[in-house]
Structure formats: structure tokens, C-alpha cells
Write a protein that holds these residues in place. Sequence first.
Motif, short mmCIF file in Angstrom:
data_model
loop_
_atom_site.label_atom_id
_atom_site.label_comp_id
_atom_site.label_asym_id
_atom_site.label_seq_id
_atom_site.Cartn_x
_atom_site.Cartn_y
_atom_site.Cartn_z
N GLU A 85 35.59 8.60 91.01
CA GLU A 85 35.26 9.59 92.03
C GLU A 85 35.05 10.99 91.46
O GLU A 85 34.30 11.79 92.01
N ARG A 86 35.80 11.35 90.41
CA ARG A 86 35.66 12.71 89.85
C ARG A 86 35.88 12.66 88.35
O ARG A 86 36.28 11.64 87.80
N GLN A 87 35.60 13.79 87.70
CA GLN A 87 35.77 13.88 86.25
C GLN A 87 37.21 13.54 85.85
O GLN A 87 38.15 13.95 86.52
N PRO A 88 37.42 12.79 84.78
CA PRO A 88 38.78 12.49 84.31
C PRO A 88 39.52 13.79 83.98
O PRO A 88 38.91 14.77 83.53
N GLU A 89 40.80 13.79 84.24
CA GLU A 89 41.64 14.96 83.94
C GLU A 89 42.59 14.58 82.81
O GLU A 89 43.12 13.47 82.77
N LEU A 90 42.81 15.50 81.86
CA LEU A 90 43.73 15.24 80.75
C LEU A 90 44.91 16.21 80.84
O LEU A 90 44.73 17.43 80.79
#
Length: 553
Positions: free
Chosen positions: A481-486
Motif C-alpha cells: 500500500e505504501r513505501q516500506p519504512e525502515l
Amino acid sequence: MADAKLQIIPLGGLGEFGMNCLALRYKDDILVIDAGLMFPETELLGVDIVVPDISYLVENRELVRGIVLTHGHEDHIGGLPWILSELNVPVYATEFTLAYVEGKLDEHKMLDDTELIEILPGVKFTLGPFTVEPIRVTHSLVDCVALAIDTPVGVVVHTGDFKIDFSPPDGKAIDLHKFAEYGKRGILALLQDSTNVDRPGYTPGEWSVRPRLDEIFSRTKRKLFFSCFSSSIYRIRIALELAQQHGRKVAILGRSMVESSEIAQDLGYIDVPQGLIIHPGQINDHAPENVMVLISGTQGEPMSALSRASVDNHKHARIQPGDTVLLSSRVIPGNEKSIGRVIDHLCRRDAQVIYDDGSHGLIHVSGHASQEEQRLMINLLRPKFFIPVHGDYRNLKKHAELAKNTGVVKEAIVIEDGDVLELDGESAVRSGKVTAGRICIDSGSTADVVQDIVIRDRRHLSEDGFVLPILTINKLTGLVERQPELVTRGFVSGETGLMEAAREVVIKTLENSTAEEKADYGVIKEKIRIDLKRYIQKNTSRRPLIMPVILEI
């Protein structure tokens, strides 16, 4: 079985300080001596205590006749709750030692299920083929015994922790006559305390600290904070006597100090005059020069009464400029930093700090025999075989050499945890090993055993930190659904843009995965972990723990 042999099997305390536990086995009977713990080294991250691995005893649980304790220090009784949770066997100990054991078992809700049997110096008792006679010895704690164990192949003497003191404060001196009697009869093997084998000469008696402590009491103009090991009943007694002599009321602070002094009073080891003890809340009701505070925390334990008082965070103990803080104890190896930190804080409060740095005279004495006392015991008992116990390997080795040099032992044998030493009347032979090692426990709970892999992960986290790639996936469509977060903790990226590039690695991994792989969260997590690990290691030479997280929406 005329050829049956006695087996001596150390499970802890031979190769380290603490965790003392040793098994004697003859045919189908096992007697256990002591059940201690050890406090962890700094590399055992988050571990509270370390106890011996008793797999051998558990495998032979139906053969274990009982646990006999030499005295009440933690390195000899601290592992009892853990061991008794695995083996429900009777525990034999002297009156004072049992008082400590009862408190420990009550804390773990095990007191009602454990059979505790009081033993007396000079009074023999039998466990299977073993006839045990406790022999009074002196140590830094009261009511300590060595054990003379009559076995079918000969007498084995285990000294426990001891020193030779002919005039201890309670008047109960070491019973050298009994050791001499056994020496005349003939001893098969002597297991002797190695703690102070590096110290020449004799260990001073407990009374030898009194003159210097008396001088400190005389010179102290304001409050005196007196700190010692809570188990040092002799030292507590001397401090109370000096307080009475110098007209000081006494407040006792710290749970362990309160419990120990109460037990010692109940059992008659300390006689407290009426009105000497005051409630901690009454400290400010008296002039500073008329107060002594008996306080626990000599080793700089973070939540101890002394540690909290040193940073002005104790409800009753307020250390003011000009007060004196006396640490009548030794520094246990490994505690140097924490003790130094407390002393620094005390100095910031403008207190005069007196501790055992060699410049303040005799304010502490050891409870362990030095070389001449060790030689004396060997010469009294004249054992055929000598086995050093209690200490690091270098201590055991040096102690064996000392025994050989006396010229009275046939053979001095160094064994370590897990070794099996078989003895008959004439020979002593190593015959293999049993499982031995260390069990790490968190939170002081008998259930919270920490596995090696957990320690490894903690070390990994402490050195390299961790990275959490967080993916948000639509449960119905399987699309991201959205950009991966780190998210990172304890991991410092070495260059600008590294984490942005790492995010691109995760996106690329997703793009190169099939719909089936994306639908299988286990597979996609592992693919991301491997690709990210390879990228970070190549670009930073670091190996953070990588734990992909998938959120479904």
C-alpha cells in the motif's frame, strides 16, 4: 561389589568463584554438598544469577539422598530454589544457615514443600552409605561447618569455606582437635577451600578490625554510615558494640541488613541493649554525632540503600557534608566500577569515605584461610589424596602445588566441573565427565532460564543494533500500500542516504517477487532479510539484527 568405588563429581565451583556444588556417589547413592549461585560477568547481558547445570543429578534423581550445606553464603545456598524445583530432596544445615534458607525458599513459595533438617557440629547423621559429621569452622559468617564424611572406601573431609580463628566474637572457635582426631584415624581425601591460596601467612581474626574501627568511631564528629556485607554477623556485632560504647543510636537500613540482623538477634548471635536501635525515621531526632547508620550496599548494587543515599535518593539516609561513610568490606572482583561510582557520589556530597584501599589500617579481614592455615589443615589431616576446591583454575593449580610441597599427601589432583574422580582405598583415577556448565536465570525466577542463543542475540543487539523493515500489505489484493519504512535502534548508518538506499533494496526485492511469494509472509520476510543483510554488511561491515514486520490492512 567389592570393587565399588567412591565418585567425586564437582558440578560447580571448581574453575570459577561461586556456584559451589559437589556430588559424592557410591553405588546407587548420591550426597550433594552445597547448592550455590554465581553473579554474572558483564558479558552475560541481562542475566541476574548463574547456577550450576544439574543435569547429572536430574538424570539420577532417585539416587540423590539429600543436600548438605556448609554455610549460608549465596555462593553455597543461592542455587537451592533452582535445584529444589528439579529435585525434591531433604536439605541439611546448621540453625543459622537454615534461617537464611527458609527466607530464600519462602520468597520462592517453596518452603512448605521442602524438608529442612537441622544439623549440629559433632553430631553424626547418616545418608545412605554416608555417615556425616559436621565440624565447626570459623569463617566471615557464623554457624559454619566442614564435613567429615565416612564412606565405604574411607573418610572424605570437605572444609567448606574456613579460616583458623581461635577467638571469634561468638566464642565458637574452629574445632582443630576434631580435625586432628580424623588425621590420626586416617583420611582418604581432603577437599579444601582455595580462595586465598595467593595470600602468604595467616588471615587475621575477626577481632583484629576492632582497634581501627574504634579509632574511626572516636574521630567521627557527625553521622557515621557503617556498611558491611549483611552476612558479616561478626562485623555487625562489633559495629553495634562500638556504637553503644560511643553513645550512638543505631538505625538499620537495607532489606538484607535488616533481615540478617533480625535473624542474628533471634538466634542469640547479637545482643542488642534496650533502646540502642532506632527507627530510620528517627535519625533526624538525634544530633548527628549521636547516630550510626548500619547500611547495606558495599558492592555498589544499583538499588541498594547506600547507592540510593549516595545520590540523595533515600527516604531516611541523608548524607550531609562532614558525615563519614565506612565501607568495612572487600571489593568483589567485577564490582570495581560500581563501587567507584558510589564512592565518587559520596565524595560529591562532601562525605569522608573510608574504604579498604590499604591506607586506612585494618578495617576488613577475609573469611578464608591463607597459605599457612591451609598447610596447617593439610598437616593435621594428612590425607592420602588432596583435591583443591572453590576457585579459578589457577587457584586450584597453585593449591595443589602447595599441598604437594607439604610432603604429607600421596597425590594432589586438580579436577574441574564435570570431571568424575573415582577413589578406592589406594588409588584416585579420573574416569570421564558428566554434563556440567552454567544455567543463566533472569529476574531471580526459577522458571526464567536464559538459553545461550538469547545471550548471543543480546550481545548481537548490544553491538550492532537492529533494523525493522515495515511493510504495509493489502490483505485483499496482496499489493504493497505504501513505501516500506525502515526503523533502526542502536544502528548508526555510516553515510548519508544509506537508509534511503536500503529502502530501495526492499522495494526491489518486492518487485522481483512473484504474487505467490508476496502472499506467503514467511517467504517474503526471509527474502527481504537476506537482501537487506547483504546490502548493509557490504556497505557498513556491520551486521544488525534484521526483523521484517508485515502489517495487514
